[in-house]
Design an enzyme around this catalytic site. Sequence first.
Site, PDB file in Angstrom:
ATOM      1  N   LYS A 169       0.837  -1.207   0.000  1.00 36.42           N
ATOM      2  CA  LYS A 169       0.000   0.000   0.000  1.00 36.42           C
ATOM      3  C   LYS A 169       0.875   1.261   0.000  1.00 36.42           C
ATOM      4  O   LYS A 169       2.094   1.184   0.210  1.00 36.42           O
ATOM      5  CB  LYS A 169      -0.921  -0.036   1.233  1.00 36.42           C
ATOM      6  N   TYR A 185     -12.075  -1.779  -3.776  1.00 42.14           N
ATOM      7  CA  TYR A 185     -12.618  -2.083  -2.444  1.00 42.14           C
ATOM      8  C   TYR A 185     -14.148  -2.040  -2.417  1.00 42.14           C
ATOM      9  O   TYR A 185     -14.737  -1.764  -1.364  1.00 42.14           O
ATOM     10  CB  TYR A 185     -12.040  -1.112  -1.416  1.00 42.14           C
ATOM     11  N   ASN A 215      -1.883  -0.012   7.058  1.00 43.09           N
ATOM     12  CA  ASN A 215      -1.343  -1.300   7.509  1.00 43.09           C
ATOM     13  C   ASN A 215      -0.500  -2.021   6.456  1.00 43.09           C
ATOM     14  O   ASN A 215      -0.420  -3.245   6.418  1.00 43.09           O
ATOM     15  CB  ASN A 215      -2.476  -2.180   8.061  1.00 43.09           C
ATOM     16  N   HIS A 230      -1.842  -5.607   1.521  1.00 44.44           N
ATOM     17  CA  HIS A 230      -3.139  -6.241   1.263  1.00 44.44           C
ATOM     18  C   HIS A 230      -2.911  -7.671   0.797  1.00 44.44           C
ATOM     19  O   HIS A 230      -1.925  -7.957   0.123  1.00 44.44           O
ATOM     20  CB  HIS A 230      -3.899  -5.485   0.150  1.00 44.44           C
ATOM     21  N   GLU A 285      -9.914  -9.784  -7.619  1.00 44.72           N
ATOM     22  CA  GLU A 285      -8.805  -8.841  -7.439  1.00 44.72           C
ATOM     23  C   GLU A 285      -7.672  -9.030  -8.454  1.00 44.72           C
ATOM     24  O   GLU A 285      -7.060  -8.053  -8.893  1.00 44.72           O
ATOM     25  CB  GLU A 285      -8.265  -8.961  -6.010  1.00 44.72           C
TER      26      GLU A 285
HETATM   27  N1  UDP Z   1      -9.653  -0.701   7.438  1.00 53.12           N
HETATM   28  C1  UDP Z   1      -9.819   0.485   8.144  1.00 53.12           C
HETATM   29  N2  UDP Z   1     -10.561   0.452   9.312  1.00 53.12           N
HETATM   30  C2  UDP Z   1     -11.155  -0.677   9.776  1.00 53.12           C
HETATM   31  C3  UDP Z   1     -10.990  -1.871   9.044  1.00 53.12           C
HETATM   32  C4  UDP Z   1     -10.235  -1.855   7.886  1.00 53.12           C
HETATM   33  O1  UDP Z   1      -9.307   1.536   7.744  1.00 53.12           O
HETATM   34  O2  UDP Z   1     -11.820  -0.638  10.819  1.00 53.12           O
HETATM   35  C5  UDP Z   1      -8.860  -0.684   6.186  1.00 53.12           C
HETATM   36  C6  UDP Z   1      -7.497  -1.375   6.318  1.00 53.12           C
HETATM   37  O3  UDP Z   1      -6.555  -0.688   5.496  1.00 53.12           O
HETATM   38  C7  UDP Z   1      -7.797  -2.767   5.795  1.00 53.12           C
HETATM   39  C8  UDP Z   1      -8.775  -2.450   4.669  1.00 53.12           C
HETATM   40  O4  UDP Z   1      -9.571  -1.391   5.174  1.00 53.12           O
HETATM   41  O5  UDP Z   1      -6.621  -3.420   5.371  1.00 53.12           O
HETATM   42  C9  UDP Z   1      -9.673  -3.588   4.249  1.00 53.12           C
HETATM   43  O6  UDP Z   1     -10.329  -4.092   5.396  1.00 53.12           O
HETATM   44  P1  UDP Z   1     -10.427  -5.651   5.664  1.00 53.12           P
HETATM   45  O7  UDP Z   1     -11.385  -5.858   6.779  1.00 53.12           O
HETATM   46  O8  UDP Z   1     -10.701  -6.357   4.369  1.00 53.12           O
HETATM   47  O9  UDP Z   1      -8.957  -6.027   6.210  1.00 53.12           O
HETATM   48  P2  UDP Z   1      -7.762  -6.884   5.535  1.00 53.12           P
HETATM   49  O10 UDP Z   1      -8.403  -7.962   4.711  1.00 53.12           O
HETATM   50  O11 UDP Z   1      -6.944  -5.919   4.701  1.00 53.12           O
HETATM   51  O12 UDP Z   1      -6.997  -7.416   6.706  1.00 53.12           O
HETATM   52 MG    MG Z   2      -9.818  -7.787   3.193  1.00 54.34          MG
END
Ligand code: UDP
Ligand code: MG
Length: 137
Positions: free
Chosen positions: A9, A49, A112, A115, A126
């Site tokens: 990211k 997303y 974080n 992805h 994706e």
């Molecule tokens: N995210 C966020 N706040 C939250 C949860 C997720 O900003 O409370 C962001 C974070 O960058 C995350 C992305 O949205 O990686 C996609 O969320 P997901 O639940 O799919 O998490 P991932 O699969 O990336 O662990």
């Molecule tokens: Mg996810």
Amino acid sequence: MERTLSIVKPDGVKKNVIGEVISRFEKKGLRISALKMLHLSKDEARGFYIVHKERPFYDSLTGFMSEGPIVVMVVSGDGAISKVREIMGATNPKEAAPGTIRADFASDIEHNIVHGSDSVKSAEYEIPFFFSSIEIV
Ligand code: UDP
Ligand code: MG
């Protein structure tokens, strides 16, 4: 053999950990089958997303994902989807296991670093979002 889509990211590119992320995948026996750098527009980030469109963080997340260049890659191997998720660590770096990418580099739940597709169904959306079949070896 399974394929998953991973992204370094914008925060990961800024923190100069592109190589570190790729190296952690390679050290676990995964292979890179496609790779490129690009800069998403906000609309493109919204499209990527789309599953999160009703979530409260959707606007902020897609703003973040379009604020700078990213590195997108197809990662392949036995159990690649779950292996990449394990190497990444939990979404919230405070909950991520020690030694995972997010525990080591992420600053907060949004920023974080990395992805990884969460299922075969997600990977099937994706991967073609970023790569055509002739771009994947
Ligand atoms: N995210 C966020 N706040 C939250 C949860 C997720 O900003 O409370 C962001 C974070 O960058 C995350 C992305 O949205 O990686 C996609 O969320 P997901 O639940 O799919 O998490 P991932 O699969 O990336 O662990
Ligand atoms: Mg996810």
